[in-house]
Design a protein around this motif. Structure first.
Motif, mmCIF file in Angstrom:
data_model
loop_
_atom_site.group_PDB
_atom_site.id
_atom_site.type_symbol
_atom_site.label_atom_id
_atom_site.label_comp_id
_atom_site.label_asym_id
_atom_site.label_seq_id
_atom_site.Cartn_x
_atom_site.Cartn_y
_atom_site.Cartn_z
ATOM 1 N N ASP A 107 0.742 -1.385 -0.031
ATOM 2 C CA ASP A 107 -0.048 0.049 0.185
ATOM 3 C C ASP A 107 0.646 1.103 -0.008
ATOM 4 O O ASP A 107 0.223 2.450 -0.037
ATOM 5 C CB ASP A 107 -0.895 0.032 1.313
ATOM 6 C CG ASP A 107 -1.695 -1.294 1.456
ATOM 7 O OD1 ASP A 107 -2.090 -1.926 0.270
ATOM 8 O OD2 ASP A 107 -2.422 -1.555 2.355
ATOM 9 N N ILE A 196 -13.194 6.196 1.907
ATOM 10 C CA ILE A 196 -12.644 5.244 1.243
ATOM 11 C C ILE A 196 -12.340 5.502 -0.301
ATOM 12 O O ILE A 196 -12.975 5.793 -1.152
ATOM 13 C CB ILE A 196 -13.747 4.056 1.007
ATOM 14 C CG1 ILE A 196 -14.343 3.786 2.433
ATOM 15 C CG2 ILE A 196 -13.165 2.616 0.452
ATOM 16 C CD1 ILE A 196 -15.772 2.936 2.374
ATOM 17 N N SER A 198 -9.958 4.500 -2.397
ATOM 18 C CA SER A 198 -9.877 3.724 -3.734
ATOM 19 C C SER A 198 -11.217 2.697 -3.724
ATOM 20 O O SER A 198 -11.258 1.909 -2.567
ATOM 21 C CB SER A 198 -8.728 2.845 -3.539
ATOM 22 O OG SER A 198 -7.622 3.777 -3.545
ATOM 23 N N ASP A 200 -14.635 2.662 -3.701
ATOM 24 C CA ASP A 200 -15.379 3.112 -2.519
ATOM 25 C C ASP A 200 -16.564 1.952 -2.207
ATOM 26 O O ASP A 200 -17.233 1.513 -3.161
ATOM 27 C CB ASP A 200 -16.256 4.557 -2.913
ATOM 28 C CG ASP A 200 -17.041 4.971 -1.788
ATOM 29 O OD1 ASP A 200 -16.889 4.686 -0.526
ATOM 30 O OD2 ASP A 200 -18.134 5.569 -1.992
ATOM 31 N N THR A 206 -13.568 6.010 -7.281
ATOM 32 C CA THR A 206 -12.148 6.574 -6.806
ATOM 33 C C THR A 206 -11.739 7.797 -6.885
ATOM 34 O O THR A 206 -11.952 8.585 -7.891
ATOM 35 C CB THR A 206 -11.147 5.515 -7.638
ATOM 36 O OG1 THR A 206 -11.484 4.187 -7.329
ATOM 37 C CG2 THR A 206 -9.716 5.592 -7.102
ATOM 38 N N ARG A 212 -7.189 13.912 -3.717
ATOM 39 C CA ARG A 212 -6.678 13.366 -2.491
ATOM 40 C C ARG A 212 -5.775 14.373 -1.850
ATOM 41 O O ARG A 212 -5.728 14.908 -0.488
ATOM 42 C CB ARG A 212 -5.850 12.034 -2.650
ATOM 43 C CG ARG A 212 -6.616 10.853 -3.004
ATOM 44 C CD ARG A 212 -5.917 9.645 -3.410
ATOM 45 N NE ARG A 212 -6.650 8.694 -4.156
ATOM 46 C CZ ARG A 212 -6.757 7.310 -3.772
ATOM 47 N NH1 ARG A 212 -5.997 6.818 -2.762
ATOM 48 N NH2 ARG A 212 -7.685 6.675 -4.366
ATOM 49 N N GLU A 228 -8.524 6.725 6.622
ATOM 50 C CA GLU A 228 -8.521 6.386 5.326
ATOM 51 C C GLU A 228 -8.708 4.847 5.339
ATOM 52 O O GLU A 228 -7.873 4.081 5.927
ATOM 53 C CB GLU A 228 -7.105 6.666 4.689
ATOM 54 C CG GLU A 228 -6.891 6.033 3.352
ATOM 55 C CD GLU A 228 -5.669 6.216 2.650
ATOM 56 O OE1 GLU A 228 -4.783 6.271 3.196
ATOM 57 O OE2 GLU A 228 -5.716 6.134 1.399
ATOM 58 N N ASP A 229 -9.885 4.371 4.829
ATOM 59 C CA ASP A 229 -10.272 3.080 4.933
ATOM 60 C C ASP A 229 -10.016 2.252 3.731
ATOM 61 O O ASP A 229 -10.543 2.744 2.539
ATOM 62 C CB ASP A 229 -11.567 2.918 5.211
ATOM 63 C CG ASP A 229 -12.204 1.342 5.474
ATOM 64 O OD1 ASP A 229 -11.384 0.502 5.595
ATOM 65 O OD2 ASP A 229 -13.188 1.303 5.782
ATOM 66 N N ASN A 230 -9.301 1.254 3.798
ATOM 67 C CA ASN A 230 -8.712 0.615 2.346
ATOM 68 C C ASN A 230 -8.630 -0.415 2.029
ATOM 69 O O ASN A 230 -7.757 -1.305 1.730
ATOM 70 C CB ASN A 230 -7.044 1.442 2.189
ATOM 71 C CG ASN A 230 -6.630 1.247 0.711
ATOM 72 O OD1 ASN A 230 -7.491 0.925 -0.152
ATOM 73 N ND2 ASN A 230 -5.373 1.039 0.582
ATOM 74 N N GLY A 233 -7.691 -1.849 -1.833
ATOM 75 C CA GLY A 233 -6.747 -1.071 -2.409
ATOM 76 C C GLY A 233 -6.200 -2.143 -3.469
ATOM 77 O O GLY A 233 -5.692 -1.763 -4.593
ATOM 78 N N SER A 244 -2.083 5.719 -1.849
ATOM 79 C CA SER A 244 -2.834 5.809 -0.606
ATOM 80 C C SER A 244 -2.784 7.248 -0.060
ATOM 81 O O SER A 244 -1.632 7.908 -0.273
ATOM 82 C CB SER A 244 -2.648 4.955 0.250
ATOM 83 O OG SER A 244 -1.409 5.105 0.749
ATOM 84 N N TYR A 256 -4.467 5.453 8.944
ATOM 85 C CA TYR A 256 -4.605 4.495 7.916
ATOM 86 C C TYR A 256 -5.363 3.344 8.558
ATOM 87 O O TYR A 256 -5.086 2.862 9.471
ATOM 88 C CB TYR A 256 -3.376 4.281 7.140
ATOM 89 C CG TYR A 256 -3.501 3.222 6.163
ATOM 90 C CD1 TYR A 256 -3.778 3.609 4.522
ATOM 91 C CD2 TYR A 256 -3.257 1.886 6.196
ATOM 92 C CE1 TYR A 256 -3.842 2.636 3.612
ATOM 93 C CE2 TYR A 256 -3.312 0.919 5.232
ATOM 94 C CZ TYR A 256 -3.673 1.618 3.815
ATOM 95 O OH TYR A 256 -3.699 0.556 2.874
#
Ligand SMILES: Cc1ncc(COP(=O)(O)O)c(C=O)c1O
Length: 438
Positions: A107, A196, A198, A200, A206, A212, A228-230, A233, A244, A256
């Protein structure tokens, strides 16, 4: 413009004792019941990962590998380590060093092991962060609308107000600035932004690198912590990856949130929160947040299962701390399913027919726009009479703006199910449009 009355309405609505909020939080139970009542219906509602990629037998066999690693790291015998893993453990986690390496490899997130709290999935990380950050009565969490039901639930149960960004025709960053100013004028504080960036959940959208950076800028200005919820990704199917937000973060704005639920499987219940080295430039504030997360965790889950951490640790060791090789076949599978769904939609709705959809660059979901409202009544009708279950976007909305939208998950349906499901849903749409006067 985000007018004050709109914010107030969204906020007033977000209390758990409010019946409409209770209804909002019980939608997933409702959907599970519908799916159980109509087992032959094709469900596009659940965004579960595909079970074909769970390699539990192999992963379980890797646990001794982790024991050996720990034994040599800590100068203990493998037997002693195995017993210690069975014990209560360090609240902030056991496998933080390996997770730090994986986050960097996969990431681009650079962090020290000490800045990571290992959690019971991302969901616990979300719950801890919202509670730790929103401590004063007027503290609120900003979010896009619609949003992931998990943040709605966390904020509601913590009695923290969740405020929907009013993006209108403008940018997310502009909407954040407006919301921050409006809230400040009301004596309240936008404390965190849930995002989110990436692929979503629920929309599939995205954010570009430019967006961003603009969001980081406005959040730094107003001292808003970006959560940031990923989870998706690593599931990009096309286009160039935007870094990110944690990677782009120069000022300690981003916490993160990671998870192994989609890259490995949900049963591991292992995720993490990564606190920046300095929170808005303040190392003390960063340390205080880490301590606070740990203190809260110690009274919620005590520590995340060390056995499950050992399983994840064993996989990370086997994969040299990158899940890229392991994820590649699943990513290929999901891409094919996304393409298949897009192809079926184009075939069933030539020239649109009043129906449109987005093309997500990755993740598990896409959004359909319908020419009529689609809610609880319609989803029951679809399940019973057309044997198909899409997810009304209104279930994930903080206001009435999403009534004509639907989330379609393509992660856990076969191509044959996509064929049948889209064709049945198209029948429903055509018949509904034909029956609508005017
Ligand atoms: C956006 C998002 N965040 C968090 C989660 C929860 O993940 P976990 O299983 O790690 O708690 C999900 C699960 O679907 C999700 O879609």
């Amino acid at each position: 413009m985000l007018e004050p009355p709109k914010v107030a309405a969204a906020v007033a609505d977000a209390k758990v004792h409010n019946p409409s909020v209770r209804r909002r939080l019980s939608v997933m139970n409702f959907l599970n019941e519908v799916a159980a009542d109509y087992p032959l219906a094709v469900s596009f509602a659940s965004g579960r990962p595909a079970e074909a990629f769970f390699e539990l037998d192999t992963w379980l066999e890797g646990i001794p590998r982790y024991f050996d690693h720990l034994a040599s790291r800590d100068g203990r015998s493998a037997d002693e380590v195995a017993r210690l893993v069975g014990q209560y453990g360090r609240t902030n986690g056991l496998i933080n060093d390996l997770v730090a390496m994986q986050l960097l490899a996969d990431d681009g997130v650079r962090c020290r092991a000490e800045n990571i709290v290992i959690t019971a999935g991302c969901q616990e990380a979300l719950a801890l962060c919202v509670q730790a950050l929103c401590v004063q009565p007027g503290d609120v969490v900003l979010t896009r609308n619609p949003t992931y039901i998990g943040i709605t639930g966390v904020a509601t149960l913590a009695d923290v107000d969740l405020v929907a960004l009013d993006e209108g025709a403008g940018s997310v960053a502009e909407a954040i600035g407006r919301a921050a100013r409006t809230l400040a004028a009301q004596g309240r504080r936008a404390r965190a932004l849930y995002l989110i960036p990436s692929f979503d959940n629920p929309t599939g959208a995205t954010l570009s690198q430019t967006e961003r950076l603009a969001i980081l800028d406005v959040c730094q200005r107003y001292r808003i912590v970006v959560l940031e919820d990923n989870p998706y990704g690593m599931f990009r199917y096309e286009g160039e990856a935007a870094p990110s937000m944690a990677t782009l973060d120069q000022h300690g704005v981003v916490v993160y949130l990671g998870t192994y639920s989609k890259t490995l499987c949900p049963a591991v219940r292992i995720g993490c929160a990564v606190v920046p080295e300095t929170l808005f430039g303040d190392a003390g504030a960063s340390r205080a947040l880490l301590d606070d997360l740990g203190m809260r965790k110690s009274f919620v889950t005590v520590n995340s299962s060390q056995l499950n951490q050992a399983l994840v640790g064993g996989v990370l060791l086997a994969e040299q701390c990158s899940l890229e090789r392991l994820v590649a076949p699943a990513r290929h599978h999901y891409r094919i399913h996304r393409d298949h769904l897009l192809g079926r939609l184009a075939a069933e709705f030539p020239n649109g027919c009043g129906v449109s959809w987005n093309r997500p660059e990755g993740g598990f979901f896409l959004t359909l726009e319908l020419p009529f409202a689609f809610g609880q009544e319609q989803v029951s009708h679809c399940a019973e009479n057309y044997q198909v279950i899409p997810l009304p976007m209104s279930f994930l909305a903080l206001d009435g703006s999403q009534d004509r939208r639907v989330r379609m998950a393509f992660s856990n349906v076969s191509e044959a199910q996509i064929d049948a499901g889209v064709s049945r849903f198209a029948d429903f749409v055509r018949e509904t449009v034909a029956a609508t006067p005017g």
